[in-house]
Design a protein around this motif. Sequence first.
Motif, PDB file in Angstrom:
ATOM      1  N   LEU A  83      -8.983   4.330  16.720  1.00  0.00           N
ATOM      2  CA  LEU A  83      -9.148   5.473  17.611  1.00  0.00           C
ATOM      3  C   LEU A  83      -9.567   6.749  16.875  1.00  0.00           C
ATOM      4  CD1 LEU A  83      -6.058   4.959  19.940  1.00  0.00           C
ATOM      5  CD2 LEU A  83      -8.462   4.683  20.563  1.00  0.00           C
ATOM      6  N   VAL A  84      -9.007   6.978  15.693  1.00  0.00           N
ATOM      7  CA  VAL A  84      -9.222   8.249  14.993  1.00  0.00           C
ATOM      8  C   VAL A  84     -10.444   8.218  14.080  1.00  0.00           C
ATOM      9  CG1 VAL A  84      -8.157   9.898  13.387  1.00  0.00           C
ATOM     10  CG2 VAL A  84      -6.782   8.823  15.156  1.00  0.00           C
ATOM     11  N   SER A  85     -10.768   7.067  13.508  1.00  0.00           N
ATOM     12  CA  SER A  85     -11.880   7.032  12.549  1.00  0.00           C
ATOM     13  C   SER A  85     -13.208   7.523  13.122  1.00  0.00           C
ATOM     14  CB  SER A  85     -12.024   5.644  11.920  1.00  0.00           C
ATOM     15  OG  SER A  85     -12.281   4.672  12.893  1.00  0.00           O
ATOM     16  N   PRO A  86     -13.583   7.220  14.367  1.00  0.00           N
ATOM     17  CA  PRO A  86     -14.832   7.798  14.873  1.00  0.00           C
ATOM     18  C   PRO A  86     -14.765   9.327  15.000  1.00  0.00           C
ATOM     19  CG  PRO A  86     -14.175   5.935  16.231  1.00  0.00           C
ATOM     20  CD  PRO A  86     -13.043   6.227  15.305  1.00  0.00           C
ATOM     21  N   LEU A  87     -13.577   9.865  15.298  1.00  0.00           N
ATOM     22  CA  LEU A  87     -13.426  11.317  15.409  1.00  0.00           C
ATOM     23  C   LEU A  87     -13.622  12.006  14.062  1.00  0.00           C
ATOM     24  CD1 LEU A  87     -10.281  11.409  17.736  1.00  0.00           C
ATOM     25  CD2 LEU A  87     -12.687  11.679  18.400  1.00  0.00           C
ATOM     26  N   LEU A  88     -13.299  11.311  12.976  1.00  0.00           N
ATOM     27  CA  LEU A  88     -13.478  11.861  11.629  1.00  0.00           C
ATOM     28  C   LEU A  88     -14.852  11.546  11.055  1.00  0.00           C
ATOM     29  CD1 LEU A  88      -9.992  11.040  10.066  1.00  0.00           C
ATOM     30  CD2 LEU A  88     -10.797  13.223  10.970  1.00  0.00           C
ATOM     31  N   GLY A  89     -15.666  10.844  11.810  1.00  0.00           N
ATOM     32  CA  GLY A  89     -17.008  10.500  11.335  1.00  0.00           C
ATOM     33  C   GLY A  89     -17.026   9.330  10.370  1.00  0.00           C
ATOM     34  N   ILE A  90     -15.992   8.509  10.380  1.00  0.00           N
ATOM     35  CA  ILE A  90     -15.955   7.332   9.506  1.00  0.00           C
ATOM     36  C   ILE A  90     -16.767   6.233  10.170  1.00  0.00           C
ATOM     37  CG2 ILE A  90     -14.495   5.567   8.461  1.00  0.00           C
ATOM     38  CD1 ILE A  90     -12.217   7.648   8.483  1.00  0.00           C
ATOM     39  N   ASP A  91     -17.893   5.899   9.545  1.00  0.00           N
ATOM     40  CA  ASP A  91     -18.722   4.837  10.115  1.00  0.00           C
ATOM     41  C   ASP A  91     -19.127   3.791   9.089  1.00  0.00           C
ATOM     42  OD1 ASP A  91     -20.426   6.434   8.712  1.00  0.00           O
ATOM     43  OD2 ASP A  91     -21.764   6.896  10.392  1.00  0.00           O
ATOM     44  N   SER A  92     -18.657   3.956   7.851  1.00  0.00           N
ATOM     45  CA  SER A  92     -18.930   2.945   6.835  1.00  0.00           C
ATOM     46  C   SER A  92     -17.884   3.058   5.730  1.00  0.00           C
ATOM     47  CB  SER A  92     -20.342   3.127   6.246  1.00  0.00           C
ATOM     48  OG  SER A  92     -20.377   4.249   5.385  1.00  0.00           O
ATOM     49  N   GLY A  93     -17.907   2.095   4.845  1.00  0.00           N
ATOM     50  CA  GLY A  93     -16.984   2.106   3.714  1.00  0.00           C
ATOM     51  C   GLY A  93     -17.307   3.173   2.687  1.00  0.00           C
ATOM     52  N   ASP A  94     -18.427   3.871   2.866  1.00  0.00           N
ATOM     53  CA  ASP A  94     -18.808   4.925   1.920  1.00  0.00           C
ATOM     54  C   ASP A  94     -18.035   6.225   2.153  1.00  0.00           C
ATOM     55  OD1 ASP A  94     -20.653   3.205   0.793  1.00  0.00           O
ATOM     56  OD2 ASP A  94     -22.273   3.856   2.131  1.00  0.00           O
ATOM     57  N   ASP A  95     -17.371   6.351   3.305  1.00  0.00           N
ATOM     58  CA  ASP A  95     -16.613   7.561   3.634  1.00  0.00           C
ATOM     59  C   ASP A  95     -15.212   7.477   3.037  1.00  0.00           C
ATOM     60  OD1 ASP A  95     -18.809   8.400   5.166  1.00  0.00           O
ATOM     61  OD2 ASP A  95     -18.091   7.277   6.896  1.00  0.00           O
ATOM     62  N   VAL A  96     -15.146   7.350   1.725  1.00  0.00           N
ATOM     63  CA  VAL A  96     -13.883   7.066   1.034  1.00  0.00           C
ATOM     64  C   VAL A  96     -12.862   8.171   1.232  1.00  0.00           C
ATOM     65  CG1 VAL A  96     -12.842   6.631  -1.223  1.00  0.00           C
ATOM     66  CG2 VAL A  96     -15.045   5.625  -0.653  1.00  0.00           C
ATOM     67  N   THR A  97     -13.278   9.421   1.158  1.00  0.00           N
ATOM     68  CA  THR A  97     -12.329  10.531   1.281  1.00  0.00           C
ATOM     69  C   THR A  97     -11.644  10.519   2.648  1.00  0.00           C
ATOM     70  OG1 THR A  97     -13.742  11.842  -0.160  1.00  0.00           O
ATOM     71  CG2 THR A  97     -12.090  13.029   1.086  1.00  0.00           C
ATOM     72  N   GLN A  98     -12.424  10.345   3.701  1.00  0.00           N
ATOM     73  CA  GLN A  98     -11.845  10.322   5.042  1.00  0.00           C
ATOM     74  C   GLN A  98     -10.961   9.091   5.239  1.00  0.00           C
ATOM     75  OE1 GLN A  98     -15.095  10.854   4.377  1.00  0.00           O
ATOM     76  NE2 GLN A  98     -16.005  12.305   5.810  1.00  0.00           N
ATOM     77  N   ILE A  99     -11.383   7.957   4.698  1.00  0.00           N
ATOM     78  CA  ILE A  99     -10.601   6.721   4.840  1.00  0.00           C
ATOM     79  C   ILE A  99      -9.253   6.867   4.143  1.00  0.00           C
ATOM     80  CG2 ILE A  99     -10.479   4.286   4.200  1.00  0.00           C
ATOM     81  CD1 ILE A  99     -13.543   4.175   4.638  1.00  0.00           C
ATOM     82  N   VAL A 100      -9.259   7.377   2.919  1.00  0.00           N
ATOM     83  CA  VAL A 100      -8.004   7.550   2.179  1.00  0.00           C
ATOM     84  C   VAL A 100      -7.119   8.576   2.879  1.00  0.00           C
ATOM     85  CG1 VAL A 100      -7.006   8.369   0.003  1.00  0.00           C
ATOM     86  CG2 VAL A 100      -8.946   6.796  -0.026  1.00  0.00           C
ATOM     87  N   GLY A 101      -7.703   9.677   3.333  1.00  0.00           N
ATOM     88  CA  GLY A 101      -6.928  10.705   4.034  1.00  0.00           C
ATOM     89  C   GLY A 101      -6.277  10.177   5.296  1.00  0.00           C
ATOM     90  N   LEU A 102      -7.037   9.430   6.093  1.00  0.00           N
ATOM     91  CA  LEU A 102      -6.492   8.861   7.324  1.00  0.00           C
ATOM     92  C   LEU A 102      -5.421   7.822   7.016  1.00  0.00           C
ATOM     93  CD1 LEU A 102      -6.468   8.613  10.380  1.00  0.00           C
ATOM     94  CD2 LEU A 102      -8.416   7.031  10.198  1.00  0.00           C
ATOM     95  N   THR A 103      -5.654   7.003   6.007  1.00  0.00           N
ATOM     96  CA  THR A 103      -4.684   5.968   5.632  1.00  0.00           C
ATOM     97  C   THR A 103      -3.368   6.586   5.176  1.00  0.00           C
ATOM     98  OG1 THR A 103      -6.490   4.498   4.997  1.00  0.00           O
ATOM     99  CG2 THR A 103      -4.309   3.981   4.129  1.00  0.00           C
ATOM    100  N   VAL A 104      -3.431   7.591   4.335  1.00  0.00           N
ATOM    101  CA  VAL A 104      -2.219   8.245   3.837  1.00  0.00           C
ATOM    102  C   VAL A 104      -1.490   8.955   4.978  1.00  0.00           C
ATOM    103  CG1 VAL A 104      -1.374  10.098   2.325  1.00  0.00           C
ATOM    104  CG2 VAL A 104      -3.038   8.440   1.466  1.00  0.00           C
ATOM    105  N   THR A 105      -2.249   9.601   5.860  1.00  0.00           N
ATOM    106  CA  THR A 105      -1.633  10.277   7.005  1.00  0.00           C
ATOM    107  C   THR A 105      -0.908   9.287   7.905  1.00  0.00           C
ATOM    108  OG1 THR A 105      -3.349  11.979   6.948  1.00  0.00           O
ATOM    109  CG2 THR A 105      -2.092  11.768   8.992  1.00  0.00           C
ATOM    110  N   ILE A 106      -1.547   8.176   8.212  1.00  0.00           N
ATOM    111  CA  ILE A 106      -0.913   7.156   9.054  1.00  0.00           C
ATOM    112  C   ILE A 106       0.327   6.593   8.361  1.00  0.00           C
ATOM    113  CG2 ILE A 106      -1.199   4.829  10.016  1.00  0.00           C
ATOM    114  CD1 ILE A 106      -4.105   5.593  10.665  1.00  0.00           C
ATOM    115  N   LEU A 107       0.249   6.371   7.056  1.00  0.00           N
ATOM    116  CA  LEU A 107       1.397   5.855   6.296  1.00  0.00           C
ATOM    117  C   LEU A 107       2.576   6.821   6.367  1.00  0.00           C
ATOM    118  CD1 LEU A 107       2.226   3.501   4.379  1.00  0.00           C
ATOM    119  CD2 LEU A 107       1.575   5.014   2.513  1.00  0.00           C
ATOM    120  N   ILE A 108       2.319   8.104   6.204  1.00  0.00           N
ATOM    121  CA  ILE A 108       3.391   9.109   6.262  1.00  0.00           C
ATOM    122  C   ILE A 108       4.000   9.166   7.663  1.00  0.00           C
ATOM    123  CG2 ILE A 108       3.867  11.598   6.144  1.00  0.00           C
ATOM    124  CD1 ILE A 108       1.783  11.681   3.835  1.00  0.00           C
ATOM    125  N   VAL A 109       3.142   9.183   8.685  1.00  0.00           N
ATOM    126  CA  VAL A 109       3.628   9.216  10.066  1.00  0.00           C
ATOM    127  C   VAL A 109       4.482   7.987  10.349  1.00  0.00           C
ATOM    128  CG1 VAL A 109       2.900   9.060  12.487  1.00  0.00           C
ATOM    129  CG2 VAL A 109       1.797  10.695  10.953  1.00  0.00           C
TER     130      VAL A 109
END
Length: 145
Positions: free
Chosen positions: A71-97
Amino acid sequence: MDLPYVNLIGGPGGGVNLLPVAAAIATAFAYCCGLLLLLRTPAAATITAVFAPMGRMALTNYLTQTALFLLVSPLLGIDSGDDVTQIVGLTVTILIVQAVWSTLWLRSFRYGPAEWLWRCLTWWQRAPIRRAHQHAVPPARRVVS
């Protein structure tokens, strides 16, 4: 510089390059070993306190992290594995939540919602989900004379 192409399956011009797969498995193994080594240090109590509730709600957390990421990755503009910063940020945020949510949830309930549903389905009966709260001070008994 590209890694060499190791073609173990298939003929000339086809097949699967198994070198990245082997590298991913080796990296996962290194992370597991690192975590196990951390559990042998004084930090073990903190690590266990964070991850134990998440482990008790593993199915719920797996399902919610998948749904949240989708649900959130399209809102952050994540559309490929090259968006490493957004992927790591979203992953860490979800882990903390999930770490916070799992701890809070298990204060009131015995199981996560998905674990409870799974238990009900396998037992073919409604399983109790609420945790019985213990009073710090037992209520005073009334003495009748």
